[in-house]
Scaffold this motif. Structure first.
Motif, mmCIF file in Angstrom:
data_model
loop_
_atom_site.group_PDB
_atom_site.id
_atom_site.type_symbol
_atom_site.label_atom_id
_atom_site.label_comp_id
_atom_site.label_asym_id
_atom_site.label_seq_id
_atom_site.Cartn_x
_atom_site.Cartn_y
_atom_site.Cartn_z
ATOM 1 N N ASN A 33 -10.054 29.630 38.637
ATOM 2 C CA ASN A 33 -9.212 30.645 38.012
ATOM 3 C C ASN A 33 -8.687 30.263 36.529
ATOM 4 O O ASN A 33 -8.542 31.283 35.964
ATOM 5 N N ASN B 156 -9.800 32.575 33.517
ATOM 6 C CA ASN B 156 -8.625 33.329 32.651
ATOM 7 C C ASN B 156 -8.960 33.048 31.060
ATOM 8 O O ASN B 156 -8.693 33.704 30.042
ATOM 9 N N GLU C 249 -11.754 34.959 29.948
ATOM 10 C CA GLU C 249 -11.354 36.418 29.491
ATOM 11 C C GLU C 249 -10.513 36.557 28.191
ATOM 12 O O GLU C 249 -10.561 37.595 27.703
ATOM 13 N N ARG D 135 -4.182 42.506 32.498
ATOM 14 C CA ARG D 135 -5.520 42.927 32.330
ATOM 15 C C ARG D 135 -5.701 44.060 33.258
ATOM 16 O O ARG D 135 -4.894 43.954 34.517
ATOM 17 N N GLY E 295 -4.202 34.684 39.904
ATOM 18 C CA GLY E 295 -5.037 33.595 39.579
ATOM 19 C C GLY E 295 -3.968 32.269 39.441
ATOM 20 O O GLY E 295 -4.258 31.220 39.945
HETATM 21 MG MG MG Z 1 -7.028 35.325 36.473
#
Ligand code: MG
Ligand code: ATP
Length: 245
Positions: A138, A142, A145, A191, A198
């Protein structure tokens, strides 16, 4: 100064644990109350999608089906961190291969985002490898991302005597202080596709091991998420694991 830091760390850990306990209760309740009716709704919607006489509504029913699947996904996310403490099964765990596994699992996503993944260092702890991997997955997801194409995400593992550190570093978009403060609140996400679970999951897993999760972040400069894990979890976890065997 050192004592202050130790106290602050302890406070953070017990706060995270209290939050995790509270979430466990909510999660179990939500799961029990929503799972069965949702399964019924899904079955009925699927019947409708297959029924030719409902053809005019097919498109709308498909949207409903997709949304129901999304709710089920959210529930599954909750359930994955509401397992009771007994399910933390600590064993001697080398962190280097565990991190490598997590990075491999995310390699396709990283390739797609043109982000390079790497790791360094090693440490051995007593922990539940499956759950710690979930947490790392997780945090790295992140970081990917938040990183623009061409950037990199580095996972650094360090052994520091009675505890180990896993730092996930990115030089991505970073977060303002208000966002850092809200991290770990269920369903907080910036998002569109994010469920906002997460960090909650990662923090809860780490707290169940008697560790903590810390964020250092600066907008435009990047983020470091640091997991601290005791080399041996609190005896409570070990006893529970023994009892569960
Ligand atoms: Mg996440
Ligand atoms: N490394 C990071 N850099 C920048 N922002 C981050 C980072 N990690 C977390 N965040 C912020 O924290 C929010 C919450 O993260 P979290 O992982 O809990 O949920 P999510 O990624 O939005 O959804 P999902 O449940 O699918 O993981 C993100 O939406 C993002 O705004």
């Amino acid at each position: 100064m050192r004592e202050d830091l130790a106290r602050a760390r302890e406070e953070m850990a017990s706060e995270a644990l209290a939050r995790a306990r509270c979430l466990e209760q909510i999660g179990t309740k939500v799961a029990h109350e929503l799972k069965n009716p949702l399964t019924a709704v899904k079955a009925l919607v699927q019947l409708g999608v297959r029924n030719p006489s409902e053809a005019p509504s097919h498109e709308r029913l498909q949207v409903v089906e997709k949304e129901v699947a999304r709710i089920q996904e959210i529930l599954a996310g909750y359930l994955s961190f509401t397992r009771p403490l007994q399910e933390v099964r600590p064993e001697r765990t080398e962190l280097r291969p565990l991190v490598a596994d997590a990075l491999l699992a995310l390699s396709a996503r990283a390739d797609q985002a043109s982000v390079q993944l790497s790791s360094q260092g090693d440490a051995t702890v007593e922990a539940d490898p499956r759950r710690i991997k979930e947490a790392i997955l997780n945090l790295v997801a992140n970081a990917i991302e938040a990183t623009p194409p061409g950037g990199e995400v580095v996972v650094e593992v360090r052994s520091l005597g009675d505890h180990a550190e896993i730092a996930v570093r990115d030089k991505g978009r970073g977060m303002p202080a208000e966002t850092v403060k809200r991290l770990g609140t269920p369903f907080f996400s910036t998002r569109e596709e994010g469920t906002g679970l997460g960090v909650v999951l990662a923090r809860s897993v780490v707290a169940q091991h008697g560790g903590s999760l810390r964020y250092d972040s600066e907008p435009g400069r990047g983020t470091t998420a640091t997991v601290t894990l005791p080399a041996r979890p609190p005896s409570r976890c070990r006893d529970a694991a023994r009892a569960a065997r």
